[in-house]
Design a protein around this motif. Structure first.
Motif, PDB file in Angstrom:
ATOM      1  N   GLU A  89       0.530  -0.937   0.106  1.00  0.00           N
ATOM      2  CA  GLU A  89      -0.342  -0.060  -0.002  1.00  0.00           C
ATOM      3  C   GLU A  89       0.868   0.854  -0.056  1.00  0.00           C
ATOM      4  OE1 GLU A  89      -2.813  -1.768   2.856  1.00  0.00           O
ATOM      5  OE2 GLU A  89      -2.867   0.350   3.370  1.00  0.00           O
ATOM      6  N   GLN A  90       0.378   2.500  -0.885  1.00  0.00           N
ATOM      7  CA  GLN A  90       1.041   3.583  -0.795  1.00  0.00           C
ATOM      8  C   GLN A  90       0.945   4.763  -0.363  1.00  0.00           C
ATOM      9  OE1 GLN A  90       1.363   4.849  -5.061  1.00  0.00           O
ATOM     10  NE2 GLN A  90       3.651   5.904  -4.190  1.00  0.00           N
ATOM     11  N   ALA A  91       1.460   4.976   1.479  1.00  0.00           N
ATOM     12  CA  ALA A  91       1.220   6.038   1.927  1.00  0.00           C
ATOM     13  C   ALA A  91       0.900   7.095   0.997  1.00  0.00           C
ATOM     14  CB  ALA A  91       2.044   6.141   2.969  1.00  0.00           C
ATOM     15  N   PRO A  92      -0.271   8.097   1.719  1.00  0.00           N
ATOM     16  CA  PRO A  92       0.060   9.547   1.483  1.00  0.00           C
ATOM     17  C   PRO A  92       1.069  10.229   1.572  1.00  0.00           C
ATOM     18  CG  PRO A  92      -1.207   9.429   2.800  1.00  0.00           C
ATOM     19  CD  PRO A  92      -0.768   7.758   2.677  1.00  0.00           C
ATOM     20  N   VAL A  93       1.717  11.105   0.491  1.00  0.00           N
ATOM     21  CA  VAL A  93       3.077  12.047   0.812  1.00  0.00           C
ATOM     22  C   VAL A  93       2.953  14.057   0.317  1.00  0.00           C
ATOM     23  CG1 VAL A  93       5.261  10.869   0.835  1.00  0.00           C
ATOM     24  CG2 VAL A  93       4.658  12.042  -1.204  1.00  0.00           C
ATOM     25  N   ILE A  94       2.748  14.991   1.130  1.00  0.00           N
ATOM     26  CA  ILE A  94       2.817  16.214   0.799  1.00  0.00           C
ATOM     27  C   ILE A  94       4.141  16.609   0.232  1.00  0.00           C
ATOM     28  CG2 ILE A  94       2.397  18.563   1.529  1.00  0.00           C
ATOM     29  CD1 ILE A  94       1.209  16.988   3.548  1.00  0.00           C
ATOM     30  N   TRP A  95       3.984  17.207  -1.075  1.00  0.00           N
ATOM     31  CA  TRP A  95       4.799  17.290  -1.945  1.00  0.00           C
ATOM     32  C   TRP A  95       5.871  18.796  -1.010  1.00  0.00           C
ATOM     33  CZ3 TRP A  95       4.725  16.779  -8.668  1.00  0.00           C
ATOM     34  CH2 TRP A  95       4.046  15.145  -8.189  1.00  0.00           C
TER      35      TRP A  95
ATOM     36  N   ASP B 186       2.305  35.225  -2.235  1.00  0.00           N
ATOM     37  CA  ASP B 186       0.927  33.697  -3.119  1.00  0.00           C
ATOM     38  C   ASP B 186       1.202  32.882  -2.249  1.00  0.00           C
ATOM     39  OD1 ASP B 186      -0.041  36.221  -4.986  1.00  0.00           O
ATOM     40  OD2 ASP B 186       0.881  35.317  -5.910  1.00  0.00           O
ATOM     41  N   VAL B 187       0.547  32.431  -1.276  1.00  0.00           N
ATOM     42  CA  VAL B 187       0.408  31.466  -0.415  1.00  0.00           C
ATOM     43  C   VAL B 187       0.100  30.453  -1.302  1.00  0.00           C
ATOM     44  CG1 VAL B 187      -0.705  29.519   1.055  1.00  0.00           C
ATOM     45  CG2 VAL B 187      -0.714  32.005   1.633  1.00  0.00           C
ATOM     46  N   LEU B 188       1.092  29.106  -1.520  1.00  0.00           N
ATOM     47  CA  LEU B 188       1.300  28.096  -2.395  1.00  0.00           C
ATOM     48  C   LEU B 188      -0.097  26.587  -2.061  1.00  0.00           C
ATOM     49  CD1 LEU B 188       4.360  27.099  -3.021  1.00  0.00           C
ATOM     50  CD2 LEU B 188       2.170  27.709  -4.412  1.00  0.00           C
ATOM     51  N   PRO B 189      -0.994  26.394  -2.794  1.00  0.00           N
ATOM     52  CA  PRO B 189      -1.656  25.448  -2.018  1.00  0.00           C
ATOM     53  C   PRO B 189      -0.905  24.035  -2.164  1.00  0.00           C
ATOM     54  CG  PRO B 189      -2.324  25.181  -4.954  1.00  0.00           C
ATOM     55  CD  PRO B 189      -0.914  26.811  -3.857  1.00  0.00           C
ATOM     56  N   LEU B 190      -1.669  22.937  -1.097  1.00  0.00           N
ATOM     57  CA  LEU B 190      -1.115  21.602  -0.754  1.00  0.00           C
ATOM     58  C   LEU B 190      -0.518  20.773  -2.547  1.00  0.00           C
ATOM     59  CD1 LEU B 190      -2.454  20.729   2.544  1.00  0.00           C
ATOM     60  CD2 LEU B 190      -0.383  22.476   2.916  1.00  0.00           C
ATOM     61  N   ILE B 191       0.130  20.301  -2.928  1.00  0.00           N
ATOM     62  CA  ILE B 191      -0.093  19.272  -3.423  1.00  0.00           C
ATOM     63  C   ILE B 191       0.670  17.864  -2.545  1.00  0.00           C
ATOM     64  CG2 ILE B 191       1.145  18.334  -5.749  1.00  0.00           C
ATOM     65  CD1 ILE B 191       2.395  20.705  -6.260  1.00  0.00           C
ATOM     66  N   ILE B 192      -0.533  17.205  -2.823  1.00  0.00           N
ATOM     67  CA  ILE B 192      -0.669  15.761  -1.737  1.00  0.00           C
ATOM     68  C   ILE B 192      -0.901  14.701  -3.296  1.00  0.00           C
ATOM     69  CG2 ILE B 192      -2.351  14.769  -0.414  1.00  0.00           C
ATOM     70  CD1 ILE B 192      -3.688  17.315   0.450  1.00  0.00           C
TER      71      ILE B 192
END
Ligand code: HEM
Ligand SMILES: N/C(=N/c1cccc(CO[C@@H]2CCNC2)c1)c1cccs1
Length: 362
Positions: A120-126, A169-175
């Motif tokens: 199973e691949q765990a989520p990561v935040i870039w 500018d606040v960036l969005p999360l890339i999940i």
């Protein structure tokens, strides 16, 4: 450890450490047997809530590069191991920011998402922090915003994001969940920011500088007893020098020293006038003054150094080695004016730990 499964030795060492430091957790033998059985049946094992919270706190206590470890026992641990979708991770990161910011009375917090499990691949935040300012590279090579974030800004633009084009500018999360990267914006109400002004120089406010209140590191992997949690964002509060002596001062960041020196009317004709050094001090005075006036937690490097010396003593009294990396512990401004400069450290690597995730892997 071995590729397919958990390193049994690390698992046993951690369970023994947990029971040694938490006598109320009961006898260690039955738990060791249970863990060994789960590993042989499934290739991994599941931490109890108590083991997870202790593991996260000790990972902080073991962080060689961290000057802020005195309060390691008070880390708030949000157990979100059942969350592994982009929407779930985004919602919990927003709640993390709300809980941790606490209207400026910042609470050191970690949110632990799903671990790596066989198959199973765990989520990561870039993003390397939950709150980051976009960096836009222009055709002439110059950058508007934070040059440190040009790559992640370009990744967000490739995924369809468009910023307003300001310096902040606040960036969005890339999940990345289940192999697919997704954009998730942060609601403005959970992004507390501090506009920077100076107690003595009224022109400082006109520089249009600000910074976000809460640093939440989101690109490190929490390793506990052989289990890897690749998505475990954690926050403390800032030490002023991080903003005033690095983020706004470095030539390859916002590069503000010459701007401040100019407005101070300093003689910038030679390095030896120390105009950079005088500008640095006033920039750091502005950061501490603005955060304090807005009621946002921040510490100065003298106070933080003194606390770390106290932490070293307490660890010694507890019979533990306190690992530390001198080159990171000594602040980037006035190093020798703080007590942490005038001693050596044992830079050993202990686990549990927060470790850098390899950038080229997911
Ligand atoms: C509570 C206030 C805290 C303060 C003032 C503080 C201060 C710092 C500073 C100044 C650094 C060096 C950063 C740099 O030079 O870029 C650092 C590094 C670090 N801190 Fe802390 N810290 C705090 C809390 C925490 C917490 C709660 C955790 C984890 C639970 C933590 C884990 C770490 C780690 C892992 C590093 C090294 C990061 C890396 O290797 O890139 N700190 N800390
Ligand atoms: N004050 C802090 N500062 C930092 C702690 C860890 C890492 C960083 C950023 O590190 C980057 C990589 C090397 N310098 C910039 C900053 C905290 C963030 C989260 C908890 S405390």
């Amino acid at each position: 450890g071995c590729e397919e499964g958990i390193d049994r030795g690390e698992a046993e060492d951690f369970i023994r450490l947990y029971h040694a430091e938490n006598p109320s957790a009961g006898s260690v033998k039955p738990r060791l047997r249970e863990v060994a059985r789960e590993i042989s049946q499934t290739g991994t094992y599941t931490h109890t809530p108590g083991e997870l919270a202790f593991g996260a706190r000790v990972a902080w206590r073991n962080s060689n590069k961290c000057i802020g470890r005195l309060y390691w026992k008070s880390l708030r641990v949000r157990d979100r191991r059942h969350v592994d979708t982009a929407d779930g991770v985004a919602e919990e990161c927003v709640e993390h920011l709300r809980v941790a910011t606490n209207k400026g009375k910042i609470r050191p917090t970690v949110t632990v998402f799903a671990p790596d499990r066989p198959g199973e691949q765990a989520p990561v935040i870039w993003n390397d922090q939950l709150i980051r300012y976009a960096g836009y590279r222009r055709p002439d090579g110059s950058v508007v915003g934070d040059p440190a974030n040009v790559e992640v800004t370009e990744a967000a633009v490739r995924l369809g994001w468009r910023g307003r084009g300001t310096r902040f500018d606040v960036l969005p999360l890339i999940i990345e969940a289940k192999g697919t990267p997704a954009l998730r914006g942060l609601p403005a109400e959970v992004v507390l920011e501090v506009p920077l002004r100076h107690p003595s120089f009224r022109w400082f406010a006109d520089l249009g500088l600000k910074w976000h209140a809460v640093p939440v590191i989101s690109n490190m992997c929490l390793e506990i007893g052989g289990i890897r949690y690749p998505c475990a964002p954690f926050n403390g509060w800032y030490m002023g020098t991080e903003i005033g002596a690095r983020n706004l001062a470095d030539a390859d960041r916002y590069d503000q020293l010459a701007v401040v020196a100019e407005r101070l009317g300093l003689d910038m004709s030679h390095d030896r006038t120390l105009w950079r050094d005088q500008a640095l001090v006033e920039l750091n005075v502005a950061v501490l003054h603005s955060f304090e006036e807005d009621g946002v937690a921040v510490t100065d490097h003298h106070t933080e150094a003194r606390r770390f010396m106290l932490h070293l003593e307490k660890e010694e009294r507890s019979g533990r080695v306190c690992p530390a990396d001198w080159s990171w512990i000594v602040p980037p401004l006035s190093g020798a004016a703080t007590p942490v400069f005038h001693r050596y450290y044992d830079d050993v690597e202990l686990t549990p730990a927060f470790v850098r995730r390899d950038r080229n892997q997911s």
